[in-house]
Design a protein around this motif. Sequence first.
Motif, PDB file in Angstrom:
ATOM      1  N   ALA A   1      58.206  14.970  45.650  1.00 15.71           N
ATOM      2  CA  ALA A   1      57.327  14.482  46.706  1.00 15.71           C
ATOM      3  C   ALA A   1      55.895  14.529  46.189  1.00 15.71           C
ATOM      4  CB  ALA A   1      57.465  15.342  47.958  1.00 15.71           C
ATOM      5  N   VAL A   2      55.195  13.429  46.319  1.00 12.79           N
ATOM      6  CA  VAL A   2      53.803  13.377  45.877  1.00 12.79           C
ATOM      7  C   VAL A   2      52.944  14.050  46.939  1.00 12.79           C
ATOM      8  CG1 VAL A   2      51.898  11.872  45.252  1.00 12.79           C
ATOM      9  CG2 VAL A   2      54.225  11.278  44.563  1.00 12.79           C
ATOM     10  N   VAL A   3      52.420  15.226  46.637  1.00  7.64           N
ATOM     11  CA  VAL A   3      51.693  16.030  47.614  1.00  7.64           C
ATOM     12  C   VAL A   3      50.213  16.074  47.255  1.00  7.64           C
ATOM     13  CG1 VAL A   3      53.702  17.419  48.195  1.00  7.64           C
ATOM     14  CG2 VAL A   3      52.245  18.130  46.319  1.00  7.64           C
ATOM     15  N   GLY A   4      49.428  16.777  48.093  1.00  5.51           N
ATOM     16  CA  GLY A   4      47.997  16.879  47.861  1.00  5.51           C
ATOM     17  C   GLY A   4      47.662  17.333  46.455  1.00  5.51           C
ATOM     18  N   GLY A   5      46.693  16.679  45.836  1.00  6.35           N
ATOM     19  CA  GLY A   5      46.316  16.998  44.472  1.00  6.35           C
ATOM     20  C   GLY A   5      46.940  16.074  43.446  1.00  6.35           C
ATOM     21  N   ASN A   6      47.912  15.238  43.883  1.00  5.34           N
ATOM     22  CA  ASN A   6      48.544  14.289  42.977  1.00  5.34           C
ATOM     23  C   ASN A   6      47.932  12.896  43.044  1.00  5.34           C
ATOM     24  OD1 ASN A   6      50.817  15.379  41.355  1.00  5.34           O
ATOM     25  ND2 ASN A   6      51.527  16.081  43.345  1.00  5.34           N
ATOM     26  N   SER A   7      47.125  12.646  44.045  1.00  7.56           N
ATOM     27  CA  SER A   7      46.498  11.332  44.150  1.00  7.56           C
ATOM     28  C   SER A   7      45.676  11.042  42.901  1.00  7.56           C
ATOM     29  CB  SER A   7      45.591  11.270  45.381  1.00  7.56           C
ATOM     30  OG  SER A   7      46.346  11.321  46.561  1.00  7.56           O
ATOM     31  N   GLY A   8      45.748   9.806  42.457  1.00  8.60           N
ATOM     32  CA  GLY A   8      44.997   9.401  41.270  1.00  8.60           C
ATOM     33  C   GLY A   8      45.783   9.499  39.986  1.00  8.60           C
TER      34      GLY A   8
ATOM     35  N   ILE B   1      49.444   7.262  47.858  1.00 10.09           N
ATOM     36  CA  ILE B   1      49.903   7.754  49.158  1.00 10.09           C
ATOM     37  C   ILE B   1      51.340   8.214  49.059  1.00 10.09           C
ATOM     38  CG2 ILE B   1      50.514   7.038  51.514  1.00 10.09           C
ATOM     39  CD1 ILE B   1      48.219   5.033  51.354  1.00 10.09           C
ATOM     40  N   THR B   2      51.652   9.304  49.726  1.00 10.44           N
ATOM     41  CA  THR B   2      53.042   9.716  49.906  1.00 10.44           C
ATOM     42  C   THR B   2      53.477   9.368  51.323  1.00 10.44           C
ATOM     43  OG1 THR B   2      54.595  11.557  49.709  1.00 10.44           O
ATOM     44  CG2 THR B   2      52.476  12.053  50.700  1.00 10.44           C
ATOM     45  N   LEU B   3      54.738   9.096  51.494  1.00 12.24           N
ATOM     46  CA  LEU B   3      55.268   8.767  52.807  1.00 12.24           C
ATOM     47  C   LEU B   3      56.025   9.973  53.364  1.00 12.24           C
ATOM     48  CD1 LEU B   3      56.661   5.192  52.056  1.00 12.24           C
ATOM     49  CD2 LEU B   3      54.396   5.828  52.864  1.00 12.24           C
ATOM     50  N   VAL B   4      55.745  10.333  54.595  1.00 12.80           N
ATOM     51  CA  VAL B   4      56.466  11.409  55.268  1.00 12.80           C
ATOM     52  C   VAL B   4      57.155  10.857  56.503  1.00 12.80           C
ATOM     53  CG1 VAL B   4      54.910  13.211  54.432  1.00 12.80           C
ATOM     54  CG2 VAL B   4      54.430  12.095  56.623  1.00 12.80           C
ATOM     55  N   ILE B   5      58.190  11.539  56.944  1.00  9.21           N
ATOM     56  CA  ILE B   5      58.962  11.111  58.106  1.00  9.21           C
ATOM     57  C   ILE B   5      58.802  12.138  59.221  1.00  9.21           C
ATOM     58  CG2 ILE B   5      61.300  10.716  58.999  1.00  9.21           C
ATOM     59  CD1 ILE B   5      62.078   9.670  56.275  1.00  9.21           C
ATOM     60  N   GLN B   6      58.622  11.632  60.448  1.00  9.01           N
ATOM     61  CA  GLN B   6      58.588  12.524  61.605  1.00  9.01           C
ATOM     62  C   GLN B   6      59.252  11.831  62.782  1.00  9.01           C
ATOM     63  OE1 GLN B   6      54.714  13.765  63.178  1.00  9.01           O
ATOM     64  NE2 GLN B   6      55.579  15.800  63.510  1.00  9.01           N
ATOM     65  N   GLU B   7      60.137  12.542  63.458  1.00 13.16           N
ATOM     66  CA  GLU B   7      60.803  11.998  64.627  1.00 13.16           C
ATOM     67  C   GLU B   7      59.894  12.103  65.849  1.00 13.16           C
ATOM     68  OE1 GLU B   7      64.500  13.965  65.182  1.00 13.16           O
ATOM     69  OE2 GLU B   7      65.482  12.946  63.510  1.00 13.16           O
ATOM     70  N   VAL B   8      59.868  11.024  66.646  1.00 14.56           N
ATOM     71  CA  VAL B   8      59.112  11.037  67.905  1.00 14.56           C
ATOM     72  C   VAL B   8      59.995  10.434  68.987  1.00 14.56           C
ATOM     73  CG1 VAL B   8      56.890  10.809  66.716  1.00 14.56           C
ATOM     74  CG2 VAL B   8      58.056   8.766  67.518  1.00 14.56           C
ATOM     75  N   THR B   9      59.694  10.769  70.242  1.00 13.38           N
ATOM     76  CA  THR B   9      60.446  10.194  71.349  1.00 13.38           C
ATOM     77  C   THR B   9      59.981   8.766  71.584  1.00 13.38           C
ATOM     78  OG1 THR B   9      58.854  11.024  72.964  1.00 13.38           O
ATOM     79  CG2 THR B   9      60.741  12.438  72.450  1.00 13.38           C
ATOM     80  N   GLN B  10      60.926   7.895  71.943  1.00 13.02           N
ATOM     81  CA  GLN B  10      60.567   6.513  72.212  1.00 13.02           C
ATOM     82  C   GLN B  10      59.702   6.395  73.463  1.00 13.02           C
ATOM     83  OE1 GLN B  10      63.772   3.960  73.429  1.00 13.02           O
ATOM     84  NE2 GLN B  10      62.813   2.126  72.583  1.00 13.02           N
ATOM     85  N   ALA B  11      59.993   7.228  74.451  1.00 14.11           N
ATOM     86  CA  ALA B  11      59.315   7.092  75.736  1.00 14.11           C
ATOM     87  C   ALA B  11      57.842   7.468  75.663  1.00 14.11           C
ATOM     88  CB  ALA B  11      60.022   7.954  76.780  1.00 14.11           C
ATOM     89  N   THR B  12      57.543   8.572  74.998  1.00 11.38           N
ATOM     90  CA  THR B  12      56.168   9.079  75.029  1.00 11.38           C
ATOM     91  C   THR B  12      55.499   9.128  73.659  1.00 11.38           C
ATOM     92  OG1 THR B  12      56.859  11.388  74.747  1.00 11.38           O
ATOM     93  CG2 THR B  12      56.767  10.524  77.004  1.00 11.38           C
TER      94      THR B  12
ATOM     95  N   ILE C   1      53.306   5.198  47.474  1.00  8.23           N
ATOM     96  CA  ILE C   1      52.628   3.930  47.205  1.00  8.23           C
ATOM     97  C   ILE C   1      51.527   4.180  46.177  1.00  8.23           C
ATOM     98  CG2 ILE C   1      51.273   2.037  48.186  1.00  8.23           C
ATOM     99  CD1 ILE C   1      52.534   2.659  50.893  1.00  8.23           C
ATOM    100  N   ALA C   2      51.481   3.336  45.170  1.00  7.59           N
ATOM    101  CA  ALA C   2      50.451   3.425  44.136  1.00  7.59           C
ATOM    102  C   ALA C   2      49.663   2.120  44.097  1.00  7.59           C
ATOM    103  CB  ALA C   2      51.079   3.693  42.767  1.00  7.59           C
ATOM    104  N   ALA C   3      48.350   2.253  43.896  1.00  7.74           N
ATOM    105  CA  ALA C   3      47.491   1.072  43.803  1.00  7.74           C
ATOM    106  C   ALA C   3      47.586   0.473  42.403  1.00  7.74           C
ATOM    107  CB  ALA C   3      46.044   1.450  44.124  1.00  7.74           C
ATOM    108  N   ARG C   4      47.779  -0.835  42.324  1.00  6.97           N
ATOM    109  CA  ARG C   4      47.812  -1.513  41.032  1.00  6.97           C
ATOM    110  C   ARG C   4      46.400  -1.651  40.501  1.00  6.97           C
ATOM    111  NH1 ARG C   4      50.762  -7.299  39.564  1.00  6.97           N
ATOM    112  NH2 ARG C   4      50.446  -7.150  37.299  1.00  6.97           N
ATOM    113  N   LEU C   5      46.262  -1.600  39.169  1.00  4.42           N
ATOM    114  CA  LEU C   5      44.945  -1.758  38.561  1.00  4.42           C
ATOM    115  C   LEU C   5      44.297  -3.057  38.997  1.00  4.42           C
ATOM    116  CD1 LEU C   5      45.125  -0.644  34.813  1.00  4.42           C
ATOM    117  CD2 LEU C   5      44.030   0.525  36.723  1.00  4.42           C
ATOM    118  N   PRO C   6      43.015  -3.030  39.335  1.00  2.00           N
ATOM    119  CA  PRO C   6      42.336  -4.251  39.774  1.00  2.00           C
ATOM    120  C   PRO C   6      41.775  -5.066  38.627  1.00  2.00           C
ATOM    121  CG  PRO C   6      40.865  -2.391  40.025  1.00  2.00           C
ATOM    122  CD  PRO C   6      42.186  -1.827  39.523  1.00  2.00           C
TER     123      PRO C   6
END
Length: 261
Positions: A208-215, A230-241, A255-260
């Motif tokens: 998992a790409v965590v804080g300090g790995n960006s760049g 960016i790293t992607l994390v998952i969290q469950e939420v209720t549909q109603a609220t 997600i990694a940015a491609r060289l510009p």
Amino acid sequence: MAIKLIMMVGVGAVLVTGVHKQMSRFVTQQVLAQTYEIDSAARQQILDATVQITLYAPILDETGQPKLIEINGQRQIQYTVGDGLGTLVNRNGQVVIVTHDHWTLMEQMTKATVADVAGEVLLTVTAVQFQQMIQYRDGGTMILALENRLPGTAPTTTSTIHESDDVLLLAYRQPDTMQVDVVPMMIDEMKLYHGQQSFYLYSLHNEAVVGGNSGGGLFIDGELVGNMWITLVIQEVTQATGTAVGPEQQTNLSIAARLPF
């Protein structure tokens, strides 16, 4: 930096579009995880080109003055630090660092350091000097000009055609030991993220790409092609609220940015 993939709970219907594609990718990922080996020379080349960047922002007391702490009989300023990785590159005859562009302490920092992967500080600059080093930024990538104060070691490319299931190598700081290493990542797809050309990636070994790995530099065939964002994390939420019903869970998706350039 992290963004959430929201999983709705309490939903009656199941969305199955794309399931076959994801299963195929999963099988490919599992096969590569068992068979892919990183060449030792390629690993060392990436480590030689990788630097650790740290920004320092003083912690202030209620009067707005820096808080002090006593260490070995000396009073020293307490800092909040923000760190990440970058890659030394020789670009058009000029040495630059390619890193990410979401540093959170840019406004509060008073100094910054650049160190090699072993932690040896190679360069210390003031906040003003750091700002003056910024040659380019676009929200995904930041380029810092070094005026040849450090050697550039990594070639770059934007001409290579990347395809799904291609394996790239990532400079990655292990969260438990803080040791910088090189890990394989598999391309899921390439598309825009917030207007930036980006790689959507799977980690072959579930890092998992965590804080300090960006760049961290992303390489193919020894050439720098992007930086971790960016790293992607998952969290469950209720549909109603939309209320969270479980903790955030790390994933091996990023997600990694491609060289510009």
